[in-house]
Design a protein around this motif. Structure first.
Motif, mmCIF file in Angstrom:
data_model
loop_
_atom_site.group_PDB
_atom_site.id
_atom_site.type_symbol
_atom_site.label_atom_id
_atom_site.label_comp_id
_atom_site.label_asym_id
_atom_site.label_seq_id
_atom_site.Cartn_x
_atom_site.Cartn_y
_atom_site.Cartn_z
ATOM 1 N N LEU A 103 28.776 -43.285 27.272
ATOM 2 C CA LEU A 103 28.557 -44.213 26.145
ATOM 3 C C LEU A 103 27.389 -45.150 26.433
ATOM 4 N N MET A 104 27.267 -45.611 27.684
ATOM 5 C CA MET A 104 26.141 -46.487 28.041
ATOM 6 C C MET A 104 24.804 -45.787 27.810
ATOM 7 N N ARG A 105 24.795 -44.464 28.054
ATOM 8 C CA ARG A 105 23.535 -43.721 27.951
ATOM 9 C C ARG A 105 23.101 -43.444 26.517
ATOM 10 N N LEU A 106 23.997 -43.716 25.546
ATOM 11 C CA LEU A 106 23.664 -43.381 24.154
ATOM 12 C C LEU A 106 22.454 -44.156 23.652
ATOM 13 N N MET A 107 22.249 -45.365 24.150
ATOM 14 C CA MET A 107 21.122 -46.178 23.677
ATOM 15 C C MET A 107 20.871 -47.342 24.630
ATOM 16 N N ARG A 108 19.685 -47.915 24.498
ATOM 17 C CA ARG A 108 19.289 -49.045 25.333
ATOM 18 C C ARG A 108 20.165 -50.277 25.038
ATOM 19 N N SER A 109 20.498 -50.455 23.761
ATOM 20 C CA SER A 109 21.206 -51.671 23.356
ATOM 21 C C SER A 109 22.602 -51.789 23.941
ATOM 22 N N SER A 110 23.114 -50.714 24.553
ATOM 23 C CA SER A 110 24.453 -50.797 25.140
ATOM 24 C C SER A 110 24.497 -51.921 26.183
ATOM 25 N N VAL A 111 23.333 -52.259 26.753
ATOM 26 C CA VAL A 111 23.306 -53.278 27.805
ATOM 27 C C VAL A 111 23.648 -54.666 27.257
ATOM 28 N N ILE A 112 23.509 -54.836 25.935
ATOM 29 C CA ILE A 112 23.769 -56.163 25.343
ATOM 30 C C ILE A 112 25.284 -56.443 25.271
ATOM 31 N N PHE A 113 26.093 -55.395 25.498
ATOM 32 C CA PHE A 113 27.540 -55.638 25.549
ATOM 33 C C PHE A 113 27.923 -56.463 26.777
ATOM 34 N N MET A 114 27.017 -56.448 27.781
ATOM 35 C CA MET A 114 27.332 -57.139 29.027
ATOM 36 C C MET A 114 27.605 -58.628 28.775
ATOM 37 N N GLY A 115 26.689 -59.288 28.084
ATOM 38 C CA GLY A 115 26.835 -60.724 27.823
ATOM 39 C C GLY A 115 28.103 -61.018 27.032
ATOM 40 N N ALA A 116 28.371 -60.162 26.033
ATOM 41 C CA ALA A 116 29.539 -60.386 25.181
ATOM 42 C C ALA A 116 30.834 -60.189 25.978
ATOM 43 N N LEU A 117 30.880 -59.123 26.771
ATOM 44 C CA LEU A 117 32.132 -58.818 27.482
ATOM 45 C C LEU A 117 32.424 -59.831 28.572
ATOM 46 N N ILE A 118 31.380 -60.246 29.272
ATOM 47 C CA ILE A 118 31.620 -61.226 30.330
ATOM 48 C C ILE A 118 32.026 -62.569 29.709
ATOM 49 N N GLY A 119 31.466 -62.863 28.540
ATOM 50 C CA GLY A 119 31.843 -64.092 27.835
ATOM 51 C C GLY A 119 33.290 -64.043 27.361
ATOM 52 N N ARG A 120 33.719 -62.893 26.903
ATOM 53 C CA ARG A 120 35.080 -62.787 26.336
ATOM 54 C C ARG A 120 36.132 -62.577 27.428
ATOM 55 N N CYS A 121 35.821 -61.682 28.393
ATOM 56 C CA CYS A 121 36.854 -61.267 29.357
ATOM 57 C C CYS A 121 36.640 -61.853 30.758
ATOM 58 N N GLY A 122 35.485 -62.461 31.007
ATOM 59 C CA GLY A 122 35.210 -62.975 32.358
ATOM 60 C C GLY A 122 34.842 -61.864 33.323
ATOM 61 N N GLU A 123 34.707 -60.652 32.818
ATOM 62 C CA GLU A 123 34.285 -59.537 33.675
ATOM 63 C C GLU A 123 33.829 -58.373 32.812
ATOM 64 N N CYS A 124 33.069 -57.476 33.404
ATOM 65 C CA CYS A 124 32.758 -56.221 32.718
ATOM 66 C C CYS A 124 32.226 -55.228 33.724
ATOM 67 N N SER A 125 32.276 -53.972 33.322
ATOM 68 C CA SER A 125 31.752 -52.937 34.202
ATOM 69 C C SER A 125 30.967 -51.955 33.324
ATOM 70 N N ILE A 126 29.710 -51.753 33.699
ATOM 71 C CA ILE A 126 28.832 -50.886 32.901
ATOM 72 C C ILE A 126 27.974 -50.033 33.840
ATOM 73 N N THR A 127 27.249 -49.084 33.264
ATOM 74 C CA THR A 127 26.235 -48.371 34.060
ATOM 75 C C THR A 127 24.888 -48.653 33.390
ATOM 76 N N TYR A 128 23.827 -48.037 33.899
ATOM 77 C CA TYR A 128 22.507 -48.332 33.326
ATOM 78 C C TYR A 128 22.374 -47.721 31.927
#
Ligand code: UD1
Length: 417
Positions: free
Chosen positions: A87-112
């Motif tokens: 899912l991360m590889r589908l598009m560049r914008s997937s990286v913008i979930f990082m800020g949202a997830l860390i803000g909401r859950c205090g953690e996140c795990s993604i790939t490039y």
């Protein structure tokens, strides 16, 4: 494999209604992960990248539903903060979930993230900024694990480059952080303003979006809202180039001239008449375009890198020589070889391309190298004599709502095969 077939040399004339902006809806969809209640996004474009963002949200436990009004997103049941590698590889914008997830859950795990191949697209500025907000980020076997067990804390972040994505990630992470975050040397693109307006509509406190200094006061909670996505300025630029390269005339309903001033100035130099109307932009062109002063891509309000390939297709039939300097991405001339198959005379060296205008392009079989490069080939195909077949249409579908329908409405002979 999907292809587009264009029978060129038809004058494009008519009116189009602008789609919602891809580069705005994607960060706004990421932002939805931050919010614990229902959101309605109006003028949400029907793009494959939007479906990719919806897939990511769904994988996290959110509900996404397309209705006649737009896209409904409800992240109240969000249950995961990990995005899988496919899912991360589908598009560049997937990286913008990082800020949202860390803000909401205090953690996140993604790939490039994936995305168009425009040269190296590192995310170091994003990661540095999140670390400054207090996130601990570790990388193992290509997975980035971000943790902020004590929550994020507002601070002053000075960006080494006004990265659009990094500015968006910081805005998302800072919305519910403790205290105030100030971004200096922030990106000033209109899509940043759209994201800030959306977040403020949800109860955030963001000031200065559209300027180089953005201040975000952390709030304790955000709420749902209805929001209309801004019109797509790069799609507007695309149809303006397509009409101009056929000596046509076009009205773009909903388009905003202030979002693409540098681009409009270039088209005016080439001989187009362009007016801002009550509800959009009007362009008329007559005969062969004139070559223009050097086009250097720059962060907003400079000439947008996303319109570089589009303008190059147009200038390839100009009277005279135009120089392009690509200052944003290292490798964003992959459309040049394809345009050359259609008879364009273009020499590149590093980040510079010299386009010696030819009287006419001739239809050929070409391959979309990336999203905007593919759109540039559509423009060239509309202007060229004879038949052009464009393959890799999937890349064009990432950013245009059925481009063949829009071009057909203007009178192009174009079909998806
Ligand atoms: C966004 C747009 C894209 C547009 C670009 C520049 C979206 C979904 N995409 O991409 O269409 O072409 O802005 O206007 O909105 N960089 C780094 N390190 C980083 C981040 C960026 O070195 O951590 C470099 C990039 O490699 C590139 C430049 O900075 O050379 C611009 O990137 P950035 O502004 O971040 O673009 P994106 O947000 O990826």
């Amino acid at each position: 494999m999907l292809k587009l077939k264009i029978e060129g040399s038809r004058r494009l004339c008519g009116e189009l209604e602008m789609q919602g902006a891809k580069n705005s809806v994607l960060p706004i969809m990421s932002a939805c992960a931050l919010i614990d209640s229902k959101i309605l996004l109006k003028r949400c474009p029907k793009l494959s990248d939007v479906y990719a963002a919806a897939q990511i949200l769904t994988s996290l436990g959110c509900r996404c539903k397309r209705t006649h009004e737009g896209m409904e997103i409800d992240a109240s049941a969000l249950e995961s903060s990990a995005i899988s590698d496919p899912l991360m590889r589908l598009m560049r914008s997937s990286v913008i979930f990082m800020g949202a997830l860390i803000g909401r859950c205090g953690e996140c795990s993604i790939t490039y993230p994936g995305g168009c191949e425009l040269g190296p697209r590192p995310i170091d500025i994003h990661l540095d900024a999140l670390r400054q907000l207090g996130a601990q980020i570790t990388e193992r076997h290509g997975t980035l694990v971000c943790k902020a067990p004590k929550g994020l804390k507002g601070t002053l972040i000075n960006l080494s480059f006004p990265s659009v994505g990094a500015t968006e990630n910081i805005m998302l992470a800072a919305c519910t952080a403790q205290g105030e975050t100030v971004i200096s040397n922030a990106a000033r693109e209109p899509e940043i303003v759209d994201l800030a307006e959306f977040l403020n509509g949800c109860g955030a406190s963001i000031k200065g979006a559209g300027e180089a200094r953005i201040a975000i006061k952390g709030v304790t909670s955000l709420h749902g809202c209805e929001y209309t996505i801004m019109p797509d300025r790069i799609a507007a630029a695309t149809f303006m180039c397509a009409a101009a390269s056929t000596g046509g005339e076009i009205s773009l309903k909903g388009a905003r001239a202030r979002d693409i001033e540098a681009f409009i100035n270039t088209l005016r130099q080439s001989g187009c008449k362009i007016y801002e109307t009550e509800n959009g932009i009007y362009l008329s062109a007559n005969g062969r375009p004139k070559a223009v002063r050097p086009i250097r891509t720059q962060p907003f309000p400079g000439f947008p890198t996303d319109a570089q390939a589009l303008a190059m297709a147009y200038m390839s039939i100009a009277d005279g020589t135009t120089i392009f300097i690509e200052d944003i991405f290292e490798n964003r001339f992959r459309h040049v070889d394809e345009l050359a198959r259609m008879g364009a005379q273009i020499k590149t060296e590093g980040r510079v391309a010299v386009v010696s205008g030819v009287k006419r392009l001739s239809g050929a079989s070409v391959k979309a190298p990336d999203l905007r490069g593919g759109a540039a080939l559509c423009i060239a195909g509309c202007a060229a004599e004879g038949e052009t077949i464009i393959s890799n249409v999937e890349l064009i579908d990432r950013g245009y709502e059925e481009i063949e329908n829009s071009l057909s409405l203007l009178g192009a002979a174009i079909k998806r095969i």
